[in-house]
Design a protein around this motif. Structure first.
Motif, PDB file in Angstrom:
ATOM      1  N   GLY A   1       0.839  -1.198   0.000  1.00  0.00           N
ATOM      2  CA  GLY A   1       0.000   0.000   0.000  1.00  0.00           C
ATOM      3  C   GLY A   1       0.869   1.241   0.000  1.00  0.00           C
ATOM      4  N   THR A   2       0.711   2.080  -1.006  1.00  0.00           N
ATOM      5  CA  THR A   2       1.551   3.273  -1.119  1.00  0.00           C
ATOM      6  C   THR A   2       1.403   4.171   0.107  1.00  0.00           C
ATOM      7  N   ASN A   3       2.393   5.010   0.322  1.00  0.00           N
ATOM      8  CA  ASN A   3       2.311   5.921   1.466  1.00  0.00           C
ATOM      9  C   ASN A   3       1.218   6.970   1.301  1.00  0.00           C
ATOM     10  N   GLU A   4       0.850   7.265   0.061  1.00  0.00           N
ATOM     11  CA  GLU A   4      -0.299   8.150  -0.150  1.00  0.00           C
ATOM     12  C   GLU A   4      -1.570   7.483   0.385  1.00  0.00           C
ATOM     13  N   MET A   5      -1.710   6.184   0.107  1.00  0.00           N
ATOM     14  CA  MET A   5      -2.861   5.442   0.605  1.00  0.00           C
ATOM     15  C   MET A   5      -2.828   5.334   2.127  1.00  0.00           C
ATOM     16  N   GLN A   6      -1.641   5.181   2.702  1.00  0.00           N
ATOM     17  CA  GLN A   6      -1.558   5.096   4.165  1.00  0.00           C
ATOM     18  C   GLN A   6      -2.099   6.361   4.828  1.00  0.00           C
ATOM     19  N   ARG A   7      -1.786   7.507   4.249  1.00  0.00           N
ATOM     20  CA  ARG A   7      -2.269   8.763   4.832  1.00  0.00           C
ATOM     21  C   ARG A   7      -3.785   8.874   4.744  1.00  0.00           C
ATOM     22  N   ILE A   8      -4.359   8.354   3.676  1.00  0.00           N
ATOM     23  CA  ILE A   8      -5.817   8.350   3.550  1.00  0.00           C
ATOM     24  C   ILE A   8      -6.432   7.429   4.601  1.00  0.00           C
TER      25      ILE A   8
END
Length: 394
Positions: A375-382
């Motif tokens: 899971g990309t770090n962009e997705m982690q922030r979401i």
């Protein structure tokens, strides 16, 4: 090669002493059996067969599997420390056990009694070794969009489709494979099922993917053409639960990737601390120059913060709590710390950091994967933001 032997512990003090013994044994193994060979194996992109055999002897493939199935039954917290230390020496080795354990723990948490008794003991020894088959060429983060279909024919499923970026698929022999058993289901996740599959006719490793870093470990594309799987291989014995089952496994995966980030960030710091005391400019070691000292201070702080976040997520997972927010925070911060520390290490080393003779160059190539994988770090922030709102309603 010594085998890790874990007895059931009754107190926190005994558990801590046991962890110290395990980590000391691991450190000796890494120092003598891994570190001397990393440079050559990584440069050749060669699978570390001998290292894997020694890891099997130590019981590392069963470190999270319950003792009743022949595993070590370690806590996730101890496991994260193991991954941290392995990754500080060679991150690729940690990947060999991580994907395998996500698969094994998915079986342990969701499998039928027969599936557990049949497969977990063999997974614990490393006789059966593999990973998870999720990602497809047009589908990464959005797992509900997978196109691999398993059509039932009597007591078998006939599987057709493809997967990509699958770790442990060339040298491994078993996968937890996510498929669509009902492509028309709404919502889509109700038509998704997880199959435990062993290699056979119709299961083809199409090609090994060439990567910037993370070398030595097999990452491949797979093709399934009329691949037949017994209905008994549905994990848990019931269709339509595959997405929920694997999402629970990804919490563990994100804790693992966070621990890898900690290890890599620590390695970059260690290399920089050592080099900065040896390299001299203008009559003094470069660590005494303020510009370098500021970098070292930031790098050390990132490592410690990443380690604490990873430990918090592992403890929450061990308590059986829903911890996608904690795992997401740890994964996001620790992997960014690894990336930033690898870049700073290269700057501290100057031209030597750009040379393949130094470990820093490898760390610089390995680090970016961590910000993308599980899971990309962009997705982690979401994910973090959604959990934050859900836990704090107005």
């Amino acid at each position: 090669m010594a085998t890790i032997d874990v007895e059931k512990t009754e107190t926190a003090e005994e558990a801590k002493a046991n962890e110290v013994l395990i980590l000391d044994m691991l450190d000796r193994f890494l120092r003598t059996e891994v570190k001397p060979y990393v440079h050559a194996l990584e440069a050749a992109d060669e699978y570390p067969h001998e290292i894997v055999e020694k890891m099997k002897d130590m019981g590392l493939f069963g470190c999270l599997i319950a003792q009743e199935y022949g595993g070590l039954g370690l806590s996730t917290s101890t496991y994260a420390k193991i991954v941290d230390r392995i990754s500080a020496v060679w991150m690729s080795v940690s990947g060999i056990i991580n994907s395998h354990l996500i698969m094994a723990m998915t079986v342990q948490r969701n499998g039928t009694a027969e599936q557990k008794s049949t497969y977990l003991p063999r997974m614990a020894t490393g006789e059966l070794r593999g990973g998870i088959g999720l990602t497809e060429p047009d589908c990464g983060t959005d797992l509900q969009a997978i196109r691999t279909v398993a059509r039932r024919e009597g007591d078998e499923y006939v599987v057709n489709g493809s997967k990509t970026w699958i770790t442990n698929s060339l040298h491994g022999n078993v996968l937890a494979l996510l498929v669509k058993t009902d492509p028309k289901a709404e919502p889509r996740h109700k038509g998704m099922t997880l199959l435990l599959v062993e290699k056979g006719p119709g299961f083809e490793v199409s090609r090994k993917l060439e990567k910037l870093g993370y070398k030595g470990i097999d990452t491949c594309e797979l093709t399934f053409t009329d691949f037949r799987v017994p209905v008994s291989q549905v994990i848990g014995g019931e269709e339509g639960r595959g997405l929920k089952q694997i999402l629970g496994g990804l919490e563990l995966g994100r804790i693992n990737v966070a621990a890898r980030g900690v290890g890599l960030a620590q390695a970059a710091l260690d290399e920089s601390v050592s080099y900065s005391q040896q390299r001299k400019t203008f009559g003094k070691p470069i660590c005494e120059h303020q510009a370098i000292a500021l970098k070292l201070g930031e790098m050390a702080t990132r490592v410690q913060a990443a380690r604490l976040l990873t430990e918090a997520a592992a403890v929450a997972y061990d308590r059986g709590e829903r911890c996608d927010m904690e795992a997401g925070m740890a994964k996001y911060f620790a992997t960014e710390a690894a990336l930033e520390n690898s870049i700073e290490a290269m700057r501290i080393h100057g031209a030597y950091g750009y040379s393949k003779e130094f470990n820093v160059e490898r760390l610089y190539r390995d680090a970016p994967l961590l910000c993308i994988g599980e899971g990309t770090n962009e997705m982690q922030r979401i994910i973090i933001a959604k959990n934050l709102i859900a836990r704090n309603p107005v």
